[in-house]
Motif scaffolding. Structure first.
Motif, PDB file in Angstrom:
ATOM      1  N   ALA A  73       0.834  -1.204   0.000  1.00 24.39           N
ATOM      2  CA  ALA A  73       0.000   0.000   0.000  1.00 24.39           C
ATOM      3  C   ALA A  73       0.867   1.251   0.000  1.00 24.39           C
ATOM      4  N   ASN A  74       0.616   2.149  -0.946  1.00 24.16           N
ATOM      5  CA  ASN A  74       1.290   3.442  -1.066  1.00 24.16           C
ATOM      6  C   ASN A  74       2.788   3.336  -1.347  1.00 24.16           C
ATOM      7  N   PHE A  75       3.261   2.133  -1.683  1.00 24.45           N
ATOM      8  CA  PHE A  75       4.695   1.970  -1.946  1.00 24.45           C
ATOM      9  C   PHE A  75       5.065   2.711  -3.239  1.00 24.45           C
ATOM     10  N   LEU A  76       6.001   3.660  -3.138  1.00 23.96           N
ATOM     11  CA  LEU A  76       6.458   4.474  -4.274  1.00 23.96           C
ATOM     12  C   LEU A  76       5.266   5.006  -5.071  1.00 23.96           C
ATOM     13  N   LYS A  77       4.328   5.536  -4.344  1.00 19.63           N
ATOM     14  CA  LYS A  77       3.067   6.005  -4.912  1.00 19.63           C
ATOM     15  C   LYS A  77       3.279   7.090  -5.971  1.00 19.63           C
ATOM     16  N   HIS A  78       4.383   7.827  -5.870  1.00 19.64           N
ATOM     17  CA  HIS A  78       4.626   8.927  -6.801  1.00 19.64           C
ATOM     18  C   HIS A  78       5.314   8.454  -8.093  1.00 19.64           C
ATOM     19  N   TRP A  79       5.701   7.215  -8.185  1.00 26.19           N
ATOM     20  CA  TRP A  79       6.309   6.682  -9.394  1.00 26.19           C
ATOM     21  C   TRP A  79       5.218   6.256 -10.365  1.00 26.19           C
ATOM     22  N   GLN A  80       5.582   6.118 -11.608  1.00 25.88           N
ATOM     23  CA  GLN A  80       4.663   5.602 -12.624  1.00 25.88           C
ATOM     24  C   GLN A  80       5.376   4.515 -13.419  1.00 25.88           C
ATOM     25  N   GLY A  81       4.672   3.387 -13.553  1.00 28.17           N
ATOM     26  CA  GLY A  81       5.257   2.282 -14.309  1.00 28.17           C
ATOM     27  C   GLY A  81       6.511   1.736 -13.681  1.00 28.17           C
ATOM     28  N   GLY A  82       6.591   1.809 -12.377  1.00 31.08           N
ATOM     29  CA  GLY A  82       7.743   1.262 -11.681  1.00 31.08           C
ATOM     30  C   GLY A  82       8.965   2.138 -11.734  1.00 31.08           C
ATOM     31  N   ARG A  83       8.804   3.397 -12.161  1.00 23.60           N
ATOM     32  CA  ARG A  83       9.956   4.290 -12.257  1.00 23.60           C
ATOM     33  C   ARG A  83       9.552   5.683 -11.765  1.00 23.60           C
ATOM     34  N   PRO A  84      10.539   6.484 -11.341  1.00 25.05           N
ATOM     35  CA  PRO A  84      10.218   7.863 -10.955  1.00 25.05           C
ATOM     36  C   PRO A  84       9.852   8.704 -12.186  1.00 25.05           C
ATOM     37  N   LEU A  85       9.095   9.738 -11.940  1.00 24.70           N
ATOM     38  CA  LEU A  85       8.735  10.636 -13.032  1.00 24.70           C
ATOM     39  C   LEU A  85       9.996  11.283 -13.602  1.00 24.70           C
ATOM     40  N   LYS A  86       9.928  11.537 -14.900  1.00 27.09           N
ATOM     41  CA  LYS A  86      11.071  12.156 -15.554  1.00 27.09           C
ATOM     42  C   LYS A  86      11.329  13.529 -14.925  1.00 27.09           C
ATOM     43  N   GLY A  87      12.588  13.804 -14.654  1.00 24.07           N
ATOM     44  CA  GLY A  87      12.963  15.073 -14.034  1.00 24.07           C
ATOM     45  C   GLY A  87      12.989  15.014 -12.515  1.00 24.07           C
ATOM     46  N   GLU A  88      12.498  13.893 -11.917  1.00 24.08           N
ATOM     47  CA  GLU A  88      12.473  13.784 -10.448  1.00 24.08           C
ATOM     48  C   GLU A  88      13.458  12.735  -9.945  1.00 24.08           C
ATOM     49  N   GLU A  89      14.375  12.308 -10.830  1.00 17.75           N
ATOM     50  CA  GLU A  89      15.322  11.280 -10.421  1.00 17.75           C
ATOM     51  C   GLU A  89      16.164  11.716  -9.216  1.00 17.75           C
ATOM     52  N   ARG A  90      16.466  13.022  -9.111  1.00 16.72           N
ATOM     53  CA  ARG A  90      17.309  13.523  -8.016  1.00 16.72           C
ATOM     54  C   ARG A  90      16.491  14.012  -6.817  1.00 16.72           C
ATOM     55  N   TYR A  91      15.201  13.836  -6.909  1.00 18.44           N
ATOM     56  CA  TYR A  91      14.362  14.172  -5.762  1.00 18.44           C
ATOM     57  C   TYR A  91      14.558  13.094  -4.675  1.00 18.44           C
ATOM     58  N   PRO A  92      14.438  13.470  -3.414  1.00 19.29           N
ATOM     59  CA  PRO A  92      14.487  12.437  -2.363  1.00 19.29           C
ATOM     60  C   PRO A  92      13.366  11.410  -2.572  1.00 19.29           C
ATOM     61  N   VAL A  93      13.711  10.145  -2.423  1.00 17.23           N
ATOM     62  CA  VAL A  93      12.682   9.121  -2.524  1.00 17.23           C
ATOM     63  C   VAL A  93      11.745   9.264  -1.320  1.00 17.23           C
ATOM     64  N   VAL A  94      10.454   9.161  -1.589  1.00 11.33           N
ATOM     65  CA  VAL A  94       9.424   9.229  -0.535  1.00 11.33           C
ATOM     66  C   VAL A  94       8.458   8.061  -0.755  1.00 11.33           C
ATOM     67  N   TYR A  95       7.390   8.056   0.005  1.00 10.94           N
ATOM     68  CA  TYR A  95       6.460   6.928  -0.027  1.00 10.94           C
ATOM     69  C   TYR A  95       7.205   5.611   0.206  1.00 10.94           C
ATOM     70  N   VAL A  96       8.081   5.637   1.177  1.00  9.64           N
ATOM     71  CA  VAL A  96       8.777   4.427   1.595  1.00  9.64           C
ATOM     72  C   VAL A  96       8.551   4.255   3.098  1.00  9.64           C
ATOM     73  N   SER A  97       8.542   3.025   3.535  1.00  8.78           N
ATOM     74  CA  SER A  97       8.364   2.715   4.952  1.00  8.78           C
ATOM     75  C   SER A  97       9.718   2.482   5.606  1.00  8.78           C
ATOM     76  N   TYR A  98       9.691   2.306   6.898  1.00  2.00           N
ATOM     77  CA  TYR A  98      10.898   1.995   7.667  1.00  2.00           C
ATOM     78  C   TYR A  98      11.544   0.715   7.129  1.00  2.00           C
ATOM     79  N   GLU A  99      10.697  -0.298   6.848  1.00  2.00           N
ATOM     80  CA  GLU A  99      11.227  -1.564   6.336  1.00  2.00           C
ATOM     81  C   GLU A  99      11.832  -1.385   4.943  1.00  2.00           C
ATOM     82  N   ASP A 100      11.195  -0.535   4.117  1.00  2.00           N
ATOM     83  CA  ASP A 100      11.751  -0.266   2.788  1.00  2.00           C
ATOM     84  C   ASP A 100      13.135   0.379   2.919  1.00  2.00           C
ATOM     85  N   ALA A 101      13.251   1.349   3.808  1.00  2.00           N
ATOM     86  CA  ALA A 101      14.520   2.051   3.988  1.00  2.00           C
ATOM     87  C   ALA A 101      15.598   1.099   4.509  1.00  2.00           C
ATOM     88  N   GLN A 102      15.218   0.213   5.433  1.00  2.00           N
ATOM     89  CA  GLN A 102      16.192  -0.741   5.948  1.00  2.00           C
ATOM     90  C   GLN A 102      16.658  -1.697   4.848  1.00  2.00           C
TER      91      GLN A 102
END
Length: 942
Positions: free
Chosen positions: A755-784
């Motif tokens: 649920a909500n995992f990488l919600k801001h990505w599309q098609g399994g990838r970040p939006l074009k131009g946002e590659e250098r943005y901090p990754v968000v929509y991640v949980s503690y377990e995802d970060a670990q």
């Protein structure tokens, strides 16, 4: 406490016990201590002084009546009774070591007189005395103390009519006097329990004894009861009490007597034994029975010619089955008793001594309940001794002082229902084992357990009367609380330094004191239905000791009041409608213990140290037979509370014990709602790529943190602490979308909760131009998961803040000089103060415009180490997970680009000071994945 431990305890010789027992029977009585005569006036009916054996005369304060008494329920002195009753006093010469005289009453009237409540030296308001009060058929004796309500007390069965008083002399000594009725002297007089009915011309004599003592009034009672055995015995034969094989019974406190037809012994429908289930239930509720007694005789004995021993033989399985039951009990720490009925003379003939010997031999019984007897006999004990050592004779009644020489245990009979609160029989010989007989089926009987505890002895549950009411388990649990304290402090309750009814600041709350050289206990009993919580006992604190409330499991500090130090006592309330019933009253217990344990609580770690003792028990909450403690050996320990006790909040009780005896106790308290660090740090690899990371040097760091709303508490355990941190590496920027994409492609990672995992990505990838943005929509377990893949880990809050603040402890990354940054404070509630930050240069950080941005945008906002995007970028997860009794949350740092402002109830976003913290409450991974939460990693150095 198991039977094995009880016997181990009884055989272990403590230095203080050795000293006490060795000295009891060799106390010299010097001539100077002996009282030899009364100085009398007014025709001998008033006492003005006393003459010692040395000839020294001790003056009293004024004159005192020789005796006070009741005639036909009217209180009189000798002067009041002229023409009605003659009183004479004749000194008995040659009596040692006290003064003895015969006090005779002769009826001179034409009417029958009822004499009662005879008290030597009168009943002055300032005196301590014992006499009858009221018309109870079995219990009238009361102890009268100046300024207090009289206390109903239990006396030996041959001393119901006893009269006692004590008088303080001007020189600091005191005189105690006792009268005992001489039943054999009755002439034209009828003896009743408390009265003597004297016909015209008839008479009755009392033996009067007097002694000198020094100290408080209790020392007078000790002189008469404990040293003189109420003058029943010239020299006490202590042989049985010196036998090591019989001492185990002194350390027992719970007994059940069970009839053979009770389902708890044998189920007549299934043919199965009920003992295993009964024993197991007892262990859970009250720590198990010290003794179980089997009773197959009365009320069925006499239906046919079979004698009492035949009935044992005819039980299912016969003697072999009884032997099996006895062995089973002993294997579970319970002694096994059988009954003996001395009155069985009309059934099949069989010698009683041989029958009893055979019964013990075949069953292996550990003791014998002597039905209808108040004492034992040499023949009975010898019959038992021939069968096996250590067999206890246990009388139905309580042995009077002269009979104590032949038996080591007895009972306070249940014929005396609603027993008096104070049992002075305990004062006579503290090592004599006493059980109060309590009947469970009639009504709740908490008072029975409470008064037995107050007096320092055990309870026999006589369940002969049928019935197991639905409140039984609740009552048994209360018994478990009192019994645990009795068992863990058993030597105190055998102490000859026992002092009953020490002074208290209030009436109706009573205290007994049980002293050993290294430990003092106070048992408390209250009949105040509203409860009590105030200073109660005067004490003298000593270096190296402390006070612990063993009933409430709280450490207690004396308070100063009127120049004296008093112990506060907390005794719970009870229902007012229980007053006058067998469920009346409440108890307490405070101990003065040596400081042998060192205990401290550091967030989720309990630090424990003890050099002495054998075992350390750690309890979540109060010690309880239905719980298991963490058991440790002596030494030093660091206990992880989550690991052993989960989310427990409240008291952690730490006990230090030796062979089951309490040596010391400490109590640590986790305040409800306190967040405790639940996460561990798993070291990262110390080799590998450190590209994009900044080296953080080792150093010393004093931690200080601030936060917003305290409705849910923030941790305070590290506040103000100084940390010595090793050097490590930290990511220059928060982890970006591009970084996380490489991880996903290389590892194939899939979260368990999508649920909500990488919600801001599309098609399994970040939006074009946002590659250098901090990754968000991640949980503690995802970060670990990312950190492990990268050979890194999440930083602790201390590490994050140390690296961010640098050694100069700056509040903001770019400069220590923050005079231009202002805070506008707005108090909202007692837990929330909102402050708006103003004055930050927009070239240094995102001020909360609600728009995410690529890392590295605010280079001027870097700290001296070169770390960027520390504030105003995304909230950055740390490794620190906290749990309280209710909630779990992750600690975050740095603030974010989002700062809602239309209400103060929002999380305070935007750029936040480097010492600011914000929790991320955990519900699920999906719930905690946010558009403003990211992370950066650290890597350990070699």
């Amino acid at each position: 406490m198991t039977l094995h431990v009880i016997k181990k305890i009884s055989n272990k010789i403590f230095s203080h016990s050795t000293c006490l027992l060795a000295c009891i029977w060799c106390i010299p009585v010097t001539q100077a201590q002996e009282l030899k005569q009364f100085v009398r006036a007014s025709e001998g009916m008033e006492v003005t002084g006393f003459v010692m054996a040395t000839g020294e005369e001790l003056q009293s304060t004024g004159s005192h009546p020789l005796v006070a008494f009741d005639i036909n329920d009217r209180t009189m002195l000798a002067a009041d009774a002229k023409g009605i009753i003659d009183i004479s006093l004749e000194t008995v010469t040659g009596f040692n070591p006290a003064y003895k005289a015969v006090l005779r009453f002769k009826n001179r009237s034409a009417d029958t007189l009822v004499l009662s409540n005879v008290v030597p030296l009168g009943r002055a308001d300032k005196a301590v005395y014992i006499t009858g009060k009221g018309k109870h058929g079995l219990s009238r004796s009361h102890l009268f103390l100046p300024g207090k309500q009289p206390v109903n007390c239990i006396l030996p069965d041959n001393a119901w009519e006893l009269g006692y008083s004590a008088m303080v002399l001007p020189n600091g000594l005191s005189v105690c006097a006792l009268v005992r009725r001489d039943r054999a002297s009755a002439d034209q007089a009828t003896i009743r329990r408390f009265e003597t009915v004297i016909a015209p011309g008839g008479s009755i004599a009392y033996n009067l004894f007097a002694d000198v003592y020094s100290g408080d009034w209790q020392q007078g009672l000790k002189k008469v009861f404990q040293e003189r055995y109420l003058y029943d015995v010239a020299r006490f034969d202590n042989t049985l009490f010196e036998r090591d094989d019989l001492k185990w019974i002194r350390h027992t406190y719970v007994m059940h007597l069970i009839m053979a037809w009770d389902k708890f012994y044998h189920d007549s429908e299934t043919g199965q034994s009920g003992l295993p289930a009964f024993i197991e239930r007892g262990k859970k509720l009250y720590g198990g029975d010290d003794v179980i007694g089997l009773w197959p005789t009365w009320p069925t004995l006499g239906i046919d010619q079979r004698n009492q021993f035949d009935l044992f033989r005819d039980l299912p399985g016969g003697m072999a089955r009884i032997r099996q039951d006895a062995d089973y009990c002993r294997s579970h720490g319970t002694a096994f008793f059988l009954c003996y009925n001395p009155w069985d003379e009309s059934t099949r003939g069989e010698g009683h001594m041989e029958g009893l010997y055979d019964l013990i031999m075949q069953t292996g019984a550990d003791g014998v309940v002597l039905d209808t007897q108040g004492g034992s006999s040499t023949e009975l004990q010898e019959a038992a001794d021939r069968a096996k050592p250590g067999v206890i004779m246990y009388s139905e009644g309580f042995a009077v002082p002269k009979d104590m020489q032949g038996i080591v245990s007895g009972r306070v009979h249940n014929a005396l229902y609603y027993p008096p609160m104070l049992n002075l029989n305990k004062f006579i010989k503290p090592e004599f084992t006493i059980y109060r007989v309590a009947e469970l089926a009639k009504e709740p009987i908490k008072r029975e357990f409470a008064t037995a505890f107050f007096n320092g002895y055990g309870t026999e549950l006589n369940i002969f009367a049928p019935g197991q009411p639905d409140w039984v388990d609740e009552q048994y649990r209360y018994l478990g609380r009192t019994t645990r304290i009795l068992r863990e402090n058993t030597y105190n309750f055998l102490s000859r330094d026992y002092i009953p009814l020490i002074p208290t600041l209030v009436d109706s709350v009573y205290a007994n004191k049980w002293s050993l050289p290294d430990k003092v206990l106070y048992t408390l009993y209250s009949i105040k239905p509203e409860g009590f919580n105030a200073p109660l006992l005067e004490v003298t604190p000593t270096e190296g000791t402390h006070f612990v409330d063993l009933w409430n499991n709280e450490e207690v500090e004396p308070v100063m009041q009127d120049g004296h130090q008093y112990l506060p006592a907390k005794i719970h309330a009870f229902d007012r409608f229980d007053l006058g019933t067998n469920n009346e009253g409440e108890v307490g217990c405070i101990a003065q213990l040596p400081m042998l344990l060192t205990v401290s609580l550091d967030n989720n770690t309990l630090h424990i140290h003890a050099d002495k003792g054998q075992q350390i028990n750690v309890w979540a909450g109060a010690p309880d037979y239905e719980k298991k403690p963490v058991e440790l050996t002596t030494g030093s320990h660091e206990l992880d509370i989550f690991e052993h006790f989960g989310r427990h909040e409240g008291k952690l009780v730490v006990q230090l014990l030796e062979d089951g005896i309490l040596l010391d106790q400490r109590v640590a308290v986790i305040k409800a709602g306190t967040p405790r660090l639940a996460s561990k740090v798993s070291p990262s690899a110390t080799v590998g790529d450190t590209e994009g990371m900044i080296e953080i040097p080792k150093g010393s760091f004093m931690f200080h943190a601030t936060n917003g709303d305290e409705f849910i508490a923030y941790p305070k355990h590290d506040e103000g602490k100084t940390f010595e941190l090793p050097g490590f590496w930290m990511d220059k920027y928060p982890v970006t979308n591009a970084d996380f994409l490489r991880f996903m492609e290389a590892s194939g990672y899939q979260p368990t909760d999508t649920a909500n995992f990488l919600k801001h990505w599309q098609g399994g990838r970040p939006l074009k131009g946002e590659e250098r943005y901090p990754v968000v929509y991640v949980s503690y377990e995802d970060a670990q998961a990312y950190a492990r893949w990268a050979g890194k880990r999440l930083p602790t809050e201390v590490e994050w803040q140390y690296a961010a603040q640098t050694p100069d402890l700056r509040e903001w990354p770019w400069s220590k000089d923050t005079k231009h940054i202002k805070r506008e404070l707005e108090p909202v509630t007692n837990s929330l103060t909102v402050y708006k930050i103003k004055g930050i240069d927009s070239k240094l950080a995102n001020l909360g415009d609600g728009k995410p941005y690529p890392v590295g945008k605010y280079k001027r906002g870097a700290n001296p180490y070169g770390l960027e995007d520390l504030v105003g970028s995304v909230w950055q997860l740390t490794n620190d997970v906290y749990k309280s009794g209710s909630y779990t949350y992750i600690m975050m740092k740095g603030g974010s680009y989002f700062n809602p402002t239309s209400s103060w109830w929002y999380v305070q976003g935007g750029p936040r000071e480097l010492h600011y913290r914000q929790y991320l409450l955990r519900v699920s991974q999906g719930f905690e994945r946010n558009a403003t939460v990211g992370f950066r990693c650290v890597k350990d150095k070699k």
